[in-house]
Design a protein around this motif. Structure first.
Motif, mmCIF file in Angstrom:
data_model
loop_
_atom_site.group_PDB
_atom_site.id
_atom_site.type_symbol
_atom_site.label_atom_id
_atom_site.label_comp_id
_atom_site.label_asym_id
_atom_site.label_seq_id
_atom_site.Cartn_x
_atom_site.Cartn_y
_atom_site.Cartn_z
ATOM 1 N N ILE A 132 17.151 -33.194 51.733
ATOM 2 C CA ILE A 132 17.039 -34.432 50.962
ATOM 3 C C ILE A 132 15.593 -34.906 51.024
ATOM 4 C CG2 ILE A 132 17.638 -36.893 51.023
ATOM 5 C CD1 ILE A 132 19.867 -35.252 49.946
ATOM 6 N N VAL A 133 15.042 -35.255 49.875
ATOM 7 C CA VAL A 133 13.707 -35.855 49.865
ATOM 8 C C VAL A 133 13.885 -37.371 49.963
ATOM 9 C CG1 VAL A 133 13.527 -35.942 47.340
ATOM 10 C CG2 VAL A 133 11.454 -35.918 48.735
ATOM 11 N N VAL A 134 13.023 -37.982 50.753
ATOM 12 C CA VAL A 134 13.116 -39.447 50.921
ATOM 13 C C VAL A 134 11.723 -40.061 50.786
ATOM 14 C CG1 VAL A 134 15.152 -39.350 52.408
ATOM 15 C CG2 VAL A 134 12.872 -39.328 53.437
ATOM 16 N N PRO A 135 11.667 -41.309 50.293
ATOM 17 C CA PRO A 135 10.379 -41.999 50.216
ATOM 18 C C PRO A 135 9.851 -42.288 51.618
ATOM 19 C CG PRO A 135 12.173 -43.471 49.625
ATOM 20 C CD PRO A 135 12.771 -42.119 49.758
ATOM 21 N N PRO A 136 8.548 -42.567 51.743
ATOM 22 C CA PRO A 136 7.940 -42.668 53.069
ATOM 23 C C PRO A 136 8.545 -43.757 53.948
ATOM 24 C CG PRO A 136 6.402 -43.305 51.324
ATOM 25 C CD PRO A 136 7.552 -42.641 50.671
ATOM 26 N N ALA A 137 9.053 -44.823 53.381
ATOM 27 C CA ALA A 137 9.584 -45.906 54.215
ATOM 28 C C ALA A 137 11.003 -46.253 53.786
ATOM 29 C CB ALA A 137 8.675 -47.133 54.127
ATOM 30 N N LEU A 138 11.875 -45.277 53.833
ATOM 31 C CA LEU A 138 13.247 -45.495 53.349
ATOM 32 C C LEU A 138 14.003 -46.465 54.260
ATOM 33 C CD1 LEU A 138 15.467 -44.678 51.320
ATOM 34 C CD2 LEU A 138 16.125 -42.879 52.929
ATOM 35 N N ARG A 139 13.862 -46.241 55.589
ATOM 36 C CA ARG A 139 14.513 -47.098 56.597
ATOM 37 C C ARG A 139 16.011 -47.246 56.344
ATOM 38 N NH1 ARG A 139 9.588 -50.079 55.933
ATOM 39 N NH2 ARG A 139 8.155 -49.408 57.566
ATOM 40 N N LEU A 140 16.653 -46.102 56.170
ATOM 41 C CA LEU A 140 18.117 -46.081 56.046
ATOM 42 C C LEU A 140 18.641 -45.030 57.008
ATOM 43 C CD1 LEU A 140 18.707 -46.221 52.181
ATOM 44 C CD2 LEU A 140 19.311 -47.983 53.857
ATOM 45 N N PRO A 141 19.837 -45.279 57.537
ATOM 46 C CA PRO A 141 20.409 -44.292 58.458
ATOM 47 C C PRO A 141 20.925 -43.080 57.685
ATOM 48 C CG PRO A 141 21.945 -46.104 58.094
ATOM 49 C CD PRO A 141 20.711 -46.450 57.333
ATOM 50 N N PRO A 151 0.496 -33.948 51.950
ATOM 51 C CA PRO A 151 0.438 -33.523 50.557
ATOM 52 C C PRO A 151 1.834 -33.554 49.916
ATOM 53 C CG PRO A 151 0.409 -31.614 51.991
ATOM 54 C CD PRO A 151 0.405 -32.816 52.898
ATOM 55 N N PHE A 152 1.905 -34.144 48.731
ATOM 56 C CA PHE A 152 3.204 -34.327 48.071
ATOM 57 C C PHE A 152 3.830 -32.991 47.715
ATOM 58 C CE2 PHE A 152 0.993 -38.325 46.546
ATOM 59 C CZ PHE A 152 1.661 -39.153 47.439
ATOM 60 N N LEU A 153 5.155 -33.003 47.667
ATOM 61 C CA LEU A 153 5.868 -31.844 47.135
ATOM 62 C C LEU A 153 5.471 -31.632 45.677
ATOM 63 C CD1 LEU A 153 9.479 -32.419 48.508
ATOM 64 C CD2 LEU A 153 7.931 -30.571 49.152
#
Lengths: 522, 262, 215
Positions: C87-96, C109-111
């Motif tokens: 799973i790709v996630v944003p840098p500050a997702l802050r979800l469990p 470096p970005f995907l």
């Protein structure tokens, strides 16, 4: 008595024949605004195509019902329409100021703004930008403005391949066809025709492809995926450009728009100058009006907005090409300029009984249907699209559904008048129609002359058999090709009235307005 | 709105050039109906034509004298009626516009004032005279086509249907896709004859699907178009103007559908 | 004269032509006291969430309700059903996130686009959601990430807090900042280009799943 003969056209409306001070029209020989054939000729061909008639009827019936359902959900639909109309009118009244604001805002955020006087200049600008990016391929979001200016042809001439990524545009491009609808350019094709096109033109498609729309959409996904992932230049139009913030907005469904405005390093947007809206808050109006009027959805699946360059996110080289191409000529007509309010929803096409039967190709322009009939002739000059303002029965269904309340029937009537005035100015001899109209006006301007003409027409009864006339001379022969004409009755109403009442009961009586002194009470 | 309900009203009739010349039974029926309801009808003899055909074909300058004549002729009258949604629509939506386009502001203002007192027949009956049951009798199967200009320019809504529902003996059946244009459109029917014919074909299909004997409407022009098509098909369906149905009474000799189809 | 100056000059000339006689269709509207369309709603929290859920579902998004306490379970269950592992996630997702997934944080470096196409899905938060239209809006904040990450993967799981939900489109516009790149999402990607029959899933994520969090 005002008739045709030699009298100069007094009402000084700007006509298609241009004086040096009037803004130029879209140039000939480039782009897709002019028809090869007059509307009646092209329409006759379309009307004979049973498959086309069925495809159009099915599609427009479907979309009309969807639109009606989602419009009826909003308690403030009429207030939104009024707001949309007011915003557009205010924009046109101050267009130079708003475009200046837009330019400043886009530039401040790292974008580059270009101006194009016409289709040729816009094509050159975009071509140079693509070449500067070192690309030989571009991916495109469906854009009427780029189709209007024939951008794909200009790019091809420079050795650049432009890939249309909207499903319907892809169908049109692969089918070597022309768009026939603003929203659904391939509305004239049904599923089995589309499958045949894909099988013939897509190198990479399975021969087992069915005509299930989901399977066809999957085929398009696979076909375009590699293009999206490797594209370095994207080209889009814009639904809205916000002057206040410099934000550009593309409204779409499939995600191809998001791909084109997000993944490439260079993004070039071609926007007609009339697409600017003054303020950010105005989006709250148009993002309600457009999807409900267009696809009949509460909201389209995807809307993208970007403001110049966002470091680390999306294209890092962002360009906006502002296009005139005849728009200022339309702006110069204080009535006709309302056609520039159009937000390209296509609701007017879907309710138009003429469009439903002829389809979009008969209009010969990327802007078909009722709005095309008032927009195309203003962009090109009326003489280059002279049959379009007459391609309507003036039934008014288009005005009822227009989300920005463009009074299309009124504009059609206005452009017909401009056409006639133009013809009178430029032709030394009046047309047969002009003579007929003048003669009719002469007869109808006086009850004595009318009565005499009515008596003369009784001789027409000789044509009739059993109360009907089955063949009339030209131009009325067009009527009797499919309809009987009524035989003039033995007595007009006027004659009957006089036989009953004499001539003395026509005048005003006591109590009528002529006997009042307070005529200013109205 | 004029509040003259219950009074005898003197009503000026604008017969329209088309009905005057080709369908005189329509203004005659209008007279019959209004007189039966107790009103006085006058026919100002100076009237001719509203100019709509000229305006809609682009010949606005040629329409100007017709507009001026209409205004001159009907300005003295308090209440004016025409058995045509289309002509009343033109009077209300185009006369002042054309006058202004030709810089005649005075004519425009006068035209606006006269237009405000000019009513289409169903509007006059329901809004001004306050009547829906006009005492008519018409024992036939009838379908009503709402004509574009009555429907959209004038927004007459269901007024004609309210009047028709109160006609005794009538078998009123709804017309499928009623709000779709019949394809007449004035000179459109000649300039774009093929498209017009295609629209007419669909309208006739809808009319025939109702199995009605009579198709009615508030405009002689649209009825001439639909009736001309039905006649060519020998479809056995007549077109009869709303005024003629509302004027019919039991035993008055107007009970049968008009002998001559339009 | 530059194209810019010439086009602007044409506009000014056209405005002069049009100014003399205001046509019925062109007269600028009189200044109004304010919008007469709805700009504010009285709809309360639970009703808003219900409306949003029904409108999202209407356009074929999958919708779940969660509280702060059950959020982790809902996310885990959704990813399990999807069998999403990478799973790709944003840098500050802050979800469990559940332990069975490998979360790839989208940092430099970005995907590449091709790299994004190879993951099983993306999990983001949202900026605003519009109940009346069933729309979620991403604005590229740290919990949402670059536009590309919610575009290229075929599956998008979006977590929306109750406080982010508004009723009306104008309310959403007022909350959003024009300075950020915005993506308005109303259901999975779709097309009606073939006989106007709606088909879900073309180029954007073909599955959109939304978890609405309240309390």
């Amino acid at each position: 008595m005002t008739t045709f003969l030699g009298l100069p056209g007094r009402p000084g409306r700007p006509g298609s024949r241009q004086s040096p001070s009037e803004p130029p029209h879209a140039p000939r020989g480039v782009g897709h605004l002019r028809a090869a054939d007059p509307f009646p000729v092209a329409a006759r061909r379309a009307l004979a195509d049973a498959q086309l008639r069925r495809n159009l009827s099915k599609a427009t019936t479907t979309i009309r019902a969807k639109r009606a359902a989602v419009v009826s959900e909003l308690p403030d639909w009429e207030e939104l329409r009024a707001a949309g109309e007011a915003i557009k009118a205010a924009t046109m009244a101050d267009l130079d100021r708003y475009l200046g604001q837009l330019e400043v805002a886009v530039t401040a955020r790292g974008g580059t703004v270009h101006w194009a006087r016409d289709a040729i200049e816009a094509g050159n600008i975009v071509t140079a930008l693509v070449q500067a990016a070192g690309a030989t391929e571009v991916v495109k979001v469906k854009s009427l403005a780029t189709d209007e200016i024939g951008l794909n042809d200009a790019l091809a001439a420079a050795g650049i391949a432009a890939y249309e990524t909207d499903l319907a545009e892809l169908i049109v491009q692969l089918g070597h066809d022309r768009p026939s609808h603003i929203l659904v350019p391939a509305i004239h094709r049904n599923r089995s025709e589309i499958r045949d096109i894909f099988l013939r033109e897509m190198g990479d498609v399975s021969p087992d492809l069915t005509d299930d729309p989901a399977a066809l959409a999957e085929a398009a996904r696979q076909h375009l995926r590699r293009k999206f992932l490797s594209a370095t230049v994207g080209i889009s139009g814009a639904n809205f450009g916000v002057a206040e913030t410099g934000t550009l907005c593309v409204v779409e469904s499939e995600g191809n728009g998001r791909m084109c405005v997000t993944l490439p390093q260079t993004l070039i947007t071609v926007m007609g100058i009339e697409k600017v809206i003054p303020s950010w808050a105005d989006l709250g109006v148009f993002l309600q009006l457009l999807p409900r009027s267009s696809t009949g959805e509460r909201m389209n699946p995807y809307t993208s907005m970007w403001t110049g360059v966002t470091p680390g996110d999306g294209p890092q080289s962002v360009h906006l090409v502002l296009l005139d191409n005849g728009r200022t000529a339309a702006l110069a007509d204080p009535v006709g300029r309302a056609a520039l309010h159009c937000i390209r929803c296509s609701a007017c096409l879907n309710v138009c009984p003429v469009y439903e039967r002829t389809g979009g190709h008969a209009y010969g322009s990327v802007y078909p249907g009722p709005i095309g009939a008032v927009l195309s002739p203003q962009l090109t000059g009326i003489e280059d699209n002279a049959s379009l303002p007459y391609a309507s029965s003036l039934c008014g269904a288009c005005y009822d559904v227009c989300p920005v309340k463009i009074n299309i029937p009124e504009l059609l009537v206005h452009l017909r008048a401009r056409h006639v005035e133009e013809a009178r100015r430029t032709h030394r001899l009046p047309s047969a129609e002009a003579i007929t109209m003048a003669a009719a006006s002469y007869l109808l301007a006086d009850p004595g002359r009318l009565a005499a003409a009515q008596s003369a027409s009784r001789s027409g009864r000789l044509l009739g058999r059993r109360g009907k006339i089955t063949a009339l001379p030209p131009p009325l022969a067009a009527w009797t090709r499919a309809r009987d004409a009524p035989v003039p009755p033995p007595q007009t109403f006027r004659q009957w009235w006089h036989s009953q009442h004499g001539d003395d009961r026509g005048g005003p009586a006591p109590g009528d307005r002529s006997d009042r002194s307070d005529r200013s009470d109205q | 709105m004029h509040s003259i309900v219950g009074d005898v009203t003197r009503i000026a009739l604008f017969a329209t050039c088309l009905a005057d010349t080709l369908f005189p039974d329509v203004p005659r029926a209008t007279v019959t109906l209004l007189e039966r309801l107790g009103h006085e009808v006058v026919f100002p003899a100076e009237q001719t034509c509203c100019g709509q055909m000229h305006i809609n074909t682009g010949y606005q300058r040629a329409a100007l004298p017709l507009i001026r004549r209409y205004v001159d002729t009907f300005e003295p009258y308090e209440v004016i009626v025409a058995p045509s949604g289309s002509c009343v629509g033109s009077i209300g939506h185009q006369h002042a516009m054309v006058a202004r386009r030709h810089d005649d502001e005075e004519l425009a203002r006068r035209a606006e004032a006269v237009a405000a007192r000019t009513y289409e027949l169903s509007q006059l009956l329901t809004d001004v005279l306050g009547v829906e049951d006009v005492g008519a009798h018409y024992p036939h199967r009838v379908t009503y086509h709402p004509t574009c200009h009555s429907l959209r320019l004038l927004a007459v809504g269901d007024r004609p249907l309210r009047l028709l529902r109160r006609v005794s003996g009538i078998d009123l059946v709804p017309l499928p896709d009623a709000d779709v244009c019949c394809g007449f459109g004035g000179t459109f029917a000649v300039k774009n004859a093929d498209t017009s014919t295609a629209m007419l074909a669909d309208k006739m299909r809808s009319v025939l699907a109702t199995r009605a004997e009579v198709c009615t409407a508030g405009d002689s022009s649209c009825l001439m178009h639909i009736g001309g098509g039905l006649s060519r098909l020998r479809a056995g369906v007549k077109t009869v103007h709303l005024a003629e149905i509302l004027a019919s009474t039991a035993g008055a000799g107007q009970g049968a559908p008009a002998a001559v189809s339009r | 004269m530059s194209a810019r100056d010439e086009v602007l000059a044409r506009i000014r000339a056209a405005a002069r032509t049009g100014a003399g006689k205001a046509g019925t269709a062109s007269s600028p509207a009189a200044p109004s006291p304010g919008p007469r369309y709805r700009t504010r709603s009285e709809l309360a929290g639970p009703q808003l969430l219900e409306l949003l859920a029904s409108r999202l579902t209407d356009y074929r998004a999958l919708v779940h309700f969660a509280s702060a306490a059950t959020l982790a379970d809902e996310i885990g269950a959704a990813l399990q059903r999807r069998q999403a592992r990478r799973i790709v996630v944003p840098p500050a997702l802050r979800l469990p996130l559940p332990s069975f997934v490998t979360a790839i944080s989208d940092t430099r470096p970005f995907l590449s686009p091709a790299g994004l196409a190879a993951v099983d899905g993306v999990v983001t938060r949202a900026a605003v959601a519009i109940a009346e239209t069933g729309t979620i809006v991403l604005d590229g904040s740290p919990g949402q990430g670059r536009r590309a990450i919610s575009l290229v993967p075929d599956y998008h799981l979006c977590v929306v807090d109750a406080g982010q939900v508004v009723h009306l489109v104008p309310e959403a516009v007022a909350r959003l900042s024009a300075g950020r790149p915005l993506t308005w999402i109303s259901g999975p990607s779709a097309t009606s280009d073939i006989e106007l029959e709606r088909v879900e899933g073309v180029h954007g994520p073909r599955t959109l799943e939304v978890v609405l969090v309240s309390g």
